[in-house]
Design a protein around this motif. Structure first.
Motif, PDB file in Angstrom:
ATOM      1  N   PHE A 138       0.806  -1.232   0.083  1.00  0.00           N
ATOM      2  CA  PHE A 138      -0.243   0.233  -0.019  1.00  0.00           C
ATOM      3  C   PHE A 138       0.708   1.381   0.032  1.00  0.00           C
ATOM      4  CE2 PHE A 138      -2.655  -3.157   1.780  1.00  0.00           C
ATOM      5  CZ  PHE A 138      -3.905  -2.962   1.212  1.00  0.00           C
ATOM      6  N   ASN A 185       0.687   4.047   1.875  1.00  0.00           N
ATOM      7  CA  ASN A 185       1.309   4.258   3.245  1.00  0.00           C
ATOM      8  C   ASN A 185       1.883   3.001   3.856  1.00  0.00           C
ATOM      9  OD1 ASN A 185      -0.780   3.211   3.735  1.00  0.00           O
ATOM     10  ND2 ASN A 185      -1.992   4.971   4.744  1.00  0.00           N
ATOM     11  N   ALA A 212       0.628   0.451   5.208  1.00  0.00           N
ATOM     12  CA  ALA A 212      -0.303  -0.095   5.961  1.00  0.00           C
ATOM     13  C   ALA A 212       0.132  -1.092   7.215  1.00  0.00           C
ATOM     14  CB  ALA A 212      -1.451  -0.290   5.326  1.00  0.00           C
ATOM     15  N   LEU A 213       1.470  -0.868   7.536  1.00  0.00           N
ATOM     16  CA  LEU A 213       1.880  -1.723   8.492  1.00  0.00           C
ATOM     17  C   LEU A 213       1.047  -1.698   9.760  1.00  0.00           C
ATOM     18  CD1 LEU A 213       5.667  -1.109   7.894  1.00  0.00           C
ATOM     19  CD2 LEU A 213       4.287  -2.794   6.781  1.00  0.00           C
ATOM     20  N   TYR A 214       0.974  -2.807  10.543  1.00  0.00           N
ATOM     21  CA  TYR A 214       0.471  -2.907  11.656  1.00  0.00           C
ATOM     22  C   TYR A 214       1.240  -2.107  12.644  1.00  0.00           C
ATOM     23  CZ  TYR A 214      -2.283  -6.464   9.195  1.00  0.00           C
ATOM     24  OH  TYR A 214      -3.002  -7.136   8.309  1.00  0.00           O
ATOM     25  N   PRO A 215       1.146  -0.828  13.186  1.00  0.00           N
ATOM     26  CA  PRO A 215       2.014  -0.169  13.974  1.00  0.00           C
ATOM     27  C   PRO A 215       2.288  -1.028  15.495  1.00  0.00           C
ATOM     28  CG  PRO A 215      -0.110   1.070  13.819  1.00  0.00           C
ATOM     29  CD  PRO A 215      -0.357  -0.397  13.082  1.00  0.00           C
ATOM     30  N   HIS A 216       1.370  -1.791  15.894  1.00  0.00           N
ATOM     31  CA  HIS A 216       1.636  -2.417  17.352  1.00  0.00           C
ATOM     32  C   HIS A 216       2.249  -3.709  17.089  1.00  0.00           C
ATOM     33  CE1 HIS A 216      -1.915  -4.069  15.396  1.00  0.00           C
ATOM     34  NE2 HIS A 216      -2.087  -4.876  16.438  1.00  0.00           N
ATOM     35  N   MET A 217       2.599  -4.124  15.800  1.00  0.00           N
ATOM     36  CA  MET A 217       3.017  -5.582  15.800  1.00  0.00           C
ATOM     37  C   MET A 217       4.647  -5.277  15.292  1.00  0.00           C
ATOM     38  SD  MET A 217       0.533  -7.567  13.659  1.00  0.00           S
ATOM     39  CE  MET A 217      -1.348  -7.771  13.908  1.00  0.00           C
ATOM     40  N   ASN A 233       4.429  -8.415  11.734  1.00  0.00           N
ATOM     41  CA  ASN A 233       3.959  -7.986  10.471  1.00  0.00           C
ATOM     42  C   ASN A 233       3.984  -8.780   9.376  1.00  0.00           C
ATOM     43  OD1 ASN A 233       2.586  -5.076  10.141  1.00  0.00           O
ATOM     44  ND2 ASN A 233       4.126  -4.912  11.694  1.00  0.00           N
ATOM     45  N   TYR A 286       1.911 -12.185   9.838  1.00  0.00           N
ATOM     46  CA  TYR A 286       0.372 -11.964  10.349  1.00  0.00           C
ATOM     47  C   TYR A 286      -0.628 -12.920   9.296  1.00  0.00           C
ATOM     48  CZ  TYR A 286      -4.033 -10.339  11.582  1.00  0.00           C
ATOM     49  OH  TYR A 286      -5.437 -10.379  12.121  1.00  0.00           O
ATOM     50  N   ARG A 334       6.154  -8.446   3.665  1.00  0.00           N
ATOM     51  CA  ARG A 334       4.663  -8.888   4.093  1.00  0.00           C
ATOM     52  C   ARG A 334       3.873  -9.386   2.761  1.00  0.00           C
ATOM     53  NH1 ARG A 334       0.751  -4.935   6.947  1.00  0.00           N
ATOM     54  NH2 ARG A 334       0.653  -4.102   5.090  1.00  0.00           N
TER      55      ARG A 334
END
Ligand SMILES: Nc1ncnc2c1ncn2[C@@H]1O[C@H](COP(=O)(O)OP(=O)(O)OP(=O)(O)O)[C@@H](O)[C@H]1O
Ligand SMILES: Nc1ncnc2c1ncn2[C@@H]1O[C@H](COP(=O)(O)OP(=O)(O)OP(=O)(O)O)[C@@H](O)[C@H]1O
Ligand SMILES: O=P(O)(O)OC[C@H](O)CO
Ligand SMILES: [Mg+2]
Ligand SMILES: [Mg+2]
Lengths: 421, 294, 369, 305, 369
Positions: free
Chosen positions: E81, E83, E85-90, E95, E98, E146
């Motif tokens: 994506f 931006n 779209a990484l999962y900021p909390h992982m 990431n 997942y 990813r």
């Protein structure tokens, strides 16, 4: 063991006495446990009882003051005490109750609806030392005397000759009216039907308030109340104020709280010279049994009432508080024992004397007005308007009367077609 | 910006919403409809029944001079509380926004009043303003009887207003500061380059630009002073002396619960609700409008 | 009269130095562009001139006055901000006229002045609009009009075009240039876009990490970068930079045994670690066997349309060249190129400074050994 | 900060100090009066320096107003409201923001409108619901004749009843019902980039997994914010507990007790005890706010904008 | 096997059409770039392939399966994506892993796989970091890892570099290209940056307002733009486009009486409103008097370093040329230029389509009348 609740509207020392009494009852037998809950004031208790009743969480027994009687009568929410006692096999000599007290809580046909419990009337308390100091011996009997004493006290450097509770409508307005045989409302203070209108804006109370205002402006009456930060009672027991009017119920409390070495006494409400004393109104409260409890709980309530009516218990209650005995026999027994002849109980018999001064007249039977609590607020407001905001007496009372009548009309409309029981 | 990534599921969203919707229905919509019903009937206090009253309850309160006095008092109360609280908070926020050294500490402290229960503050202020006690009461030592909120309605109202305004400082401060800090710094700088001094910049640039926040807060303060005043007044004055501090919410409580006039109180509730809804509505219209800057 | 003189200007935030001592004189009427990578201190420098930041050390003079202690409004500068900083609640006319209003100019006079400035930048049809109702380019023009209306002694621009799209940027560039031509006001323009910088500047100030790397005309900077940093920073694709050493006879040894012969350089650079720089467009593809041709192997190719960039490996060093031929060329294929001797740059690795080569250093030409 | 003149800085500090004084005076007076004995507190003018009787005054207030159990009640209510709200609000906001179903906006408004009408203005009717929370359903059944139908069919009369008076449920649920939390979460969820949802779709996770794996972990700070706001506001509730608890002894909260602490209800004007009581009652939410300041400020702001 | 076939693909939002019917086949293993201005529907098209948007009309097939009704996870596409779209909390590892976790792959196997992919993009030292602790380029790599970890049949990229700075962009371009070379997975890449598009694509799809304007190799698109839009959009500085008309004998009349002679064009374009296009680098500056030279007056000059852009006026039309000479040149000075006949493009103004000129249309050369 059956548990049932009793809600009451007393706080402080009197509340502790009730708890003590409940304890005694619970000790005295093993079948019932009464749980006694203080709701602080009579108004609060009425309010919470209603709320709880609407929610079907009401106590079995609740204590409703004189003013709330009609609210209960029309509520359809109670079990008449006479019926309750009969059904549970208690035989109470109902005609032993002081007739003035019994009739206050009975239907027009004479059926007693609630259990008379803590009965009182308004009295006048004074600090004997202070009065002596300005050369007055004995008890003030007339308002003229009160005025003179007050002036002398003031002159002698006493800041607060008379403590005046501007929210104390019961003693300063209702009982004053009764003692002077003045109507509070038409229809015999409402006993004649829901269409009564108030009449306190005519007659002697107008003059009385005018006089109070004068005294207040001269600093002879000093306003004392919860809102002001010191109640009249506190001011009296602390010897800050030298005279005060309050319920005979407080006689016991005053005895305990009066500062060391202070000499005080009680007397009937003063009269204006040239007037004839009529009997004053029964104050205090009675116990109402509410619908919606189990038969066992009713049994318990009945047992509780019977317990209250025992001579021993009645005597204890009248001893530790200032409330008067509610039966003729009880009063006689105590008089015979010489209870009233010596300190600290001396003087309390005057309350009964005041209550029974004459046979009840049309205006001294009591007050039977709907939502009387709201009317009391109006009168209290009027008194404060006069005192604090210098509103002319007549104007203030007229306004209060108008609003009171609106309350009455609304009450009438809320119970369309109903008549007094 | 509209979201465009959604999940599709016929059941799940309803399951997720169910608890909240149930609560809202039970504790909000039902009571509100109940209030409407009562407002048009005469409800017996003990719940024994009711009679249809049409608009009588409304006519009654609207015909009652004391009710109007309460409305006027509420309005004055609301405006005074909002004005005092917002002015103080704005002033503080403006200076804190300069971000001098040590500002953080001040910033934290200014938020504290938000945490205080209105009745608790009420008790504290009652002591502060007690005529017989040693703080403001001290003036009575010099001029006896000059200060007495227990008998003087103006004193009482003033006392409650001051307390309520104090309570609002924290909340207002947070919002003002946030709004100020969200303004691009370059706007103030541009103003400085244009020759405007701080006070001028505040009037010409910062205030107009945080107008949405000012307006938002004004509405929130008004609503809060119509509603949150209950605990304060109950603890400080119980509406007295002589109703001098009786505002709408207190009156409806007194009439309903103490005066046992459920119907009259319900009618008053409806009026107050309409008032609050109207304020909120105005607020929303404004929110829509303000989108126009950029 | 309104030259700007920076002497020993330093800036520290708390203990953190961000401008390390700048000495530059900007001539009266000159258009100077400060160029440098993000965070190098360009804005800070500009804002110190404007009076929006304290000057930690050194002095700034505008004209003959040292302005260190003056408030922004007293310095006679006007500034165009990166995000324009238009007052969103004021109309175009109010935005432009605000400074005059603050200065207390009477209404009528102010209106006339606003009108004339607005006309000069073509904004007169939009005077009653709010900035939110304008396009990016129009907003940009409002910002300029706002700066112009005060007839400042100095114009300051902080990346005024960075929010515009590519086409508009080109157009606005032209407008700023015209503005400067017609008003002749000393201007300082900050940007990190080199095309913008090259095309606008009379003189460039190249900054890096709080230090001025070079001051000079655009062509000077391009053709005679004063340091490795400037060489690498200016030009796209970037200059080919090859690390190596000259031996005593001028052989340049680099990579995995690569060798170029540049005898003259021996005298100025022998034994030192140096970097040889050559711009991609100065690398000329030639046929194998051409004199001085150097061999390389294609890594990959980027097609640009007009030309292609060929990334190739020569003795372990990556070299980029701009190739205008269109013959088939693919990864792994051999190519040959020559370097024009006039296009060579030499830098000392130790301090990154340019080592000046005179003509006699260069001749004779390069040879791949 | 543009004008750096020392004079202006001085004015700034002076104003802030004045403001701090303004804000702190009530706290200070509370502490001062709470630490004095009856005689000291009765002095006019008041000595503005604390004295040594704080502990004993607190003890007096504690026993007089029976604050021990009340504190526990307040804590139960505050924690109950806070957790309830955090959970329910997260669920409902999730449904509203991330699902595309027809009634989405209607549901949002149904919930949102409740924000406008604080409990205080609809207190009278809300009270009646507390008596029987199932009343609406009973009424619905009655109105549609279902009660009658079942009664004739089975002989059993449906009487739905759920009394909330004098119960923790009654103290908690109506406060949980308000929409603040839903709104706060919604505001936050709206800032979650679409791409994050899409990335998780591409990674093969469904809505529940997305909620648990991505949304909840990301909402941590917002939960803290909401928790702070809710803790403070539910601890500070006054009118609702006042109405719904006739049994003050067992279900009263500390804030309700404040009124009982005021002198003239108890004889002597012992403001010192009153203030000591007020002090301990205001302390828990103040501590929470002071500790959680960062989170909660953010929460407040995103709630209402 | 994993070619992508779009047939008559349309997209409407509510009533609003944004993709008007696209028919394209993307070959297996091909790297296709969709290029077009902002809002033209590029992302929408890509997202329809990914399954993130409904297809309003038409079909999309991946390999042999029509995927219209499949969920994103069932299509075998991986997406990078804009931006990230990484999962900021992982953490980075979480990431990357997942999707495998959701798919229920056992822990040990998953870890191994994450490790190997991370290694291949050089992320292994950062596996335990959160995305917030990574640089832009590293984040970009996580996003790619990813996508890779699922071994998708198709890679989709939606402007993956638009948040990176210029240098990093160039580097990431090379990485994506290498990735594609080594995995050979069919890839669709969306961008509005033409350099990116030109340098990455096997084939370009140029879109404009929901319509495919041209599909072709980068050089084809540059050298033979199929429409006015493409001609104008591709190339920087943009192609010179001059509106005019051919008369019966092949005189091209334009501007204020300008005239070029191109006899052959008479047969294909006489009497029609056309636009003549010529790229700036195909405009050659010549000495006055050169055969076919056209006169112009310099408007202004932009210095680029390697060359300069000369903006000049010829008979009322603006013409840009890339000038590599370094002689002094200034506003108002006369210059002359010729147009290479092979570099001329002709478009029909009515539909914007290219009018193909065969060799015999062009000869004899242009003349300024
Ligand atoms: N108020 C401040 N406090 C501390 N450091 C600051 C402050 N303002 C800027 N800096 C630091 O000073 C350095 C220079 O900042 P400056 O804004 O001048 O950079 P710049 O060259 O304008 O960069 P850009 O091109 O990104 O605008 C940066 O490292 C920045 O982080
Ligand atoms: N959810 C939506 N609802 C309505 N219109 C939309 C939606 N998403 C996109 N559009 C519209 O569809 C058109 C194409 O959008 P798309 O995102 O595909 O453009 P794009 O080519 O990717 O542009 P960019 O380069 O700016 O990303 C735009 O006009 C956009 O406004
Ligand atoms: O104080 P008491 O109990 O005598 O009651 C006084 C009045 O009757 C209250 O209505
Ligand atoms: Mg900058
Ligand atoms: Mg897009």
């Amino acid at each position: 063991q059956t548990k049932f609740e009793f809600w009451y509207g007393l706080s402080g020392d009197l509340s502790e006495r009730i708890q003590e009494m409940c304890g005694t009852f619970n000790q005295s037998q093993a079948d019932y446990e009464i749980v006694c809950v203080s709701q602080e004031t009579y108004e609060n208790n009425l309010q919470n009882t209603i709320a709880a009743f609407r929610a079907d969480k009401q106590p079995t027994v609740t204590q409703i003051s004189d003013g709330g009687t009609l609210d209960l009568m029309l509520s359809g929410a109670y079990v008449p005490v006479r019926q309750l006692m009969e059904e549970n096999g208690y035989d109470i000599k109902w005609d032993d109750y002081f007739s003035g007290i019994a009739s206050y809580y009975s239907t027009s046909s004479g059926e007693l609806l609630s259990m008379p419990f803590n009965s009182s009337t308004a009295m006048f308390y004074y600090n004997s030392d202070a009065l002596k100091a300005v050369g007055f011996e004995g008890a003030p009997q007339t308002w003229e005397q009160v005025e003179k004493i007050a002036r002398d006290l003031k002159a002698a450097g006493y800041d607060c000759p008379v403590a005046f509770d501007p929210t104390g409508t019961w003693q300063w307005f209702e009982q004053f009216s009764a003692a002077h045989n003045q109507p509070i409302a038409s229809n015999g203070n409402g006993f004649g039907g829901l269409d009564a209108v108030v009449q306190f804006n005519q007659g002697k109370f107008v003059d009385q308030l005018t006089w109070i205002k004068k005294m207040y402006d001269e600093g002879l009456f000093v306003a004392k109340s919860k809102a002001i930060g010191e109640t009249a009672n506190d001011a009296f027991v602390n010897a800050k104020c030298q005279m005060s009017s309050s319920s005979i119920a407080d006689h016991g409390t005053f005895g305990k709280q009066a500062i060391e070495g202070m000499l005080w006494d009680v007397t009937m409400l003063p009269l204006w010279e040239g007037t004839e004393r009529t009997n004053t109104l029964v104050g205090g409260a009675s116990l109402w049994t509410l619908k919606g409890s189990t038969p066992d709980q009713y049994k318990g309530a009945a047992a509780f009432y019977a317990f209250l009516a025992t001579p021993k218990q009645a005597e204890w209650w009248s001893t530790v508080t200032g409330y008067i005995p509610v039966t003729n026999s009880g009063f006689k027994a105590m008089t015979d024992k010489g209870f009233y002849s010596a300190a600290p109980y001396k003087g309390r018999e005057l309350a009964i004397q005041s209550l029974t001064a004459t046979p009840p007249t049309e205006y001294t039977r009591g007050v039977r007005l709907g939502n009387f609590g709201a009317i009391r607020l109006e009168v209290a407001n009027a008194m404060q308007e006069v005192l604090f905001n210098n509103v002319p007496v007549q104007q203030a009372l007229d306004a209060a009367a108008e609003r009171s009548n609106a309350v009455l009309r609304k009450f009438e409309a809320t119970y369309p077609g109903q008549t007094l029981p | 910006m509209e979201r465009r990534a959604f999940y599709q599921n016929p059941v799940l969203p309803w399951l997720l919403l169910a608890p909240q919707l149930l609560l809202v229905l039970v504790f909000f919509y039902w009571p509100t409809s109940q209030a409407l019903f009562w407002a048009f009937t005469l409800e017996q206090p003990w719940g024994g029944g009711n009679t249809w009253a049409g608009f009588n309850n409304f006519l009654y309160i609207f015909g009652d001079g004391r009710y109007w006095a309460t409305v006027a008092r509420s309005a004055f109360y609301a405006i005074a509380v909002s004005a005092i609280s917002m002015c103080l908070a704005l002033t503080l926020a403006m200076f804190v926004d300069r971000a001098l050294k040590g500002t953080r500490m001040f910033q934290s402290v200014f938020v504290w009043p938000y945490a205080i229960a209105a009745p608790a503050a009420g008790v504290a202020f009652r002591f502060i303003f007690a005529p017989e006690a040693g703080l403001i009461g001290a003036v009575n030592e010099m001029w006896p009887g000059i200060w007495n909120p227990a008998t003087n309605g103006f004193h009482a109202l003033g006392m409650v207003i001051v307390c309520h305004a104090w309570l609002g400082i924290g909340y207002n401060f947070i919002f003002f500061l946030a709004a100020l800090q969200m303004l691009p710094k370059s706007l103030s700088e541009a103003g400085a380059m244009d020759g405007a001094r701080p006070y001028r910049r505040m009037l010409d640039i910062q205030l107009p630009l945080i107008a949405p926040t000012v307006f938002f807060l004004l509405i929130m303060n008004l609503i809060s002073s119509f509603t949150d005043s209950f605990g304060l007044i109950d603890v400080m004055t119980e509406g007295g002396p002589i109703n001098a501090t009786e505002v709408m919410v207190y009156k409806l409580y007194v009439d309903g619960f103490k005066g046992l006039d459920y119907s009259g109180a319900a009618a008053q509730s409806i009026v107050l609700m309409l008032l609050v809804i109207a304020l909120t509505f105005v607020q929303f219209r404004w929110v829509e409008k303000r989108v126009h800057y950029n | 009269m309104t030259a700007i003189t920076l002497s020993g200007v330093k800036k520290r935030y708390l203990k953190n130095p961000v401008v390390h001592g700048v000495d530059v004189t900007i001539e009266s009427g000159e258009f100077v562009v400060i160029l440098g990578p993000s965070g190098c201190g360009k804005s800070t420098l500009l804002r110190m001139i404007a009076g929006l930041e304290d000057i930690t050390e050194g002095t700034i003079a505008i004209g003959d006055t040292v302005v260190n202690k003056l408030e922004p409004r007293e310095r006679g500068c006007a500034m165009v901000f990166q995000n324009y900083a238009l007052y969103p609640h004021m109309s175009v006319a109010q935005n432009i006229g605000y400074a005059l209003k603050v200065a207390g100019m009477p209404r009528a006079q102010r209106d006339a002045k606003v009108m004339s400035v607005a006309k000069s930048v073509g904004l007169d049809p939009y005077l009653t609009r709010k900035p939110g109702e304008l396009s990016g380019g129009q907003r940009q023009r409002v910002a300029m009009a706002r700066a112009m209306v005060r007839e400042p002694k100095v114009f300051l621009f902080d990346e005024p075009f960075s929010n515009l799209d590519a086409k508009l940027r080109v157009a606005m560039r032209a407008e700023v240039r015209n503005l400067h031509r017609s008003l002749g006001v000393t201007s300082v323009f900050v940007t990190h876009d080199q095309t913008e910088a090259m095309t606008l500047a009379d003189r460039l100030i190249i900054m890096n990490q709080g230090i001025v790397e070079q001051v000079g005309k655009p062509s000077e900077v391009y053709h005679r970068p004063a340091s490795l940093f400037v060489a690498d920073f200016i030009g796209s694709p970037a200059m080919n930079l090859i690390k190596g050493q000259f031996d005593a006879i001028g052989n340049f040894l680099h990579g995995r045994g690569g060798m170029l012969h540049l005898p003259g350089a021996a005298s100025i650079a022998a034994g030192r670690d140096v970097t040889l720089g050559v711009r991609p467009e100065a690398v000329r593809r030639v046929e194998a066997g051409t004199r001085g041709a150097i061999a390389a192997v294609v890594d990959y190719i980027e097609e640009l349309g007009a030309a292609r960039l060929v990334y190739a490996d020569t003795d372990g060093n990556r070299i980029v060249l701009v190739d205008e031929r269109t013959d088939a060329l693919g990864t792994g294929m051999p190519i040959h190129f020559t370097l024009g001797e006039n296009d060579l740059h030499l830098f000392d690795n130790a301090d990154g400074k340019r080592i000046e080569m005179r003509a006699d250093h260069r001749v004779p030409s390069l040879l791949n050994a | 900060m543009i004008e750096r003149s020392p004079l202006f800085d001085f004015i700034t500090y002076a104003t802030m100090i004045l403001g701090m004084f303004l804000v702190l005076v009530p706290f200070w007076i509370t502490i001062v009066a709470g630490s004095q004995n009856l005689q000291e507190v009765s002095q006019v003018p008041l000595n503005l320096w604390p004295s040594g009787h704080l502990v004993e005054n607190i003890q007096t207030a504690w026993t007089r107003s029976d604050l021990g159990p009340k504190m526990i009640n307040s804590l139960i209510v505050a924690v109950g409201v806070t957790t309830g709200k955090i959970i329910l609000a997260a669920l409902s906001a999730f449904a509203i923001v991330f699902f595309n179903f027809r009634a989405r906006m209607i549901c949002f408004w149904l919930i949102f409108i409740t924000l406008m009408l604080p409990l205080e203005v609809r207190i009278v009717p809300t009270y009646s619901i507390a008596a029987n929370a199932l009343l609406p359903f009973q009424t619905i059944l009655d109105v549609f004749g279902i009660t009658g139908l079942i009664e004739t069919l089975s002989g059993v009369r449906i009487g739905l009843e759920w009394n909330l008076l004098n119960s923790y449920t009654g103290l908690i649920l109506p406060l949980v019902a308000t929409a603040t939390g839903t709104f706060l979460y919604r505001q936050f969820f709206m800032t979650i980039p679409d791409e994050l949802v899409e990335a998780s779709k591409m990674d093969g996770s469904g809505p529940i997994r997305f909620f648990l794996d991505v949304l909840l972990p990301l909402s941590r700070t917002n939960m803290l914010a909401l928790a702070t706001i809710m803790f403070v506001s539910s601890w500070n509730q006054y009118l609702w507990p006042l109405l719904i608890t006739t049994d003050r002894k067992n279900f009263g909260t500390v804030v309700m007790q404040l009124k009982a602490l005021i002198p003239a209800q108890n004889g002597t004007p012992d403001w010192n005890v009153t203030m000591a009581g007020a002090l301990i009652i205001m302390l828990p939410p103040l501590l929470v706010v002071a500790l959680m300041q960062r989170w909660f400020v953010r929460g407040l702001i995103s709630r209402d904008k």
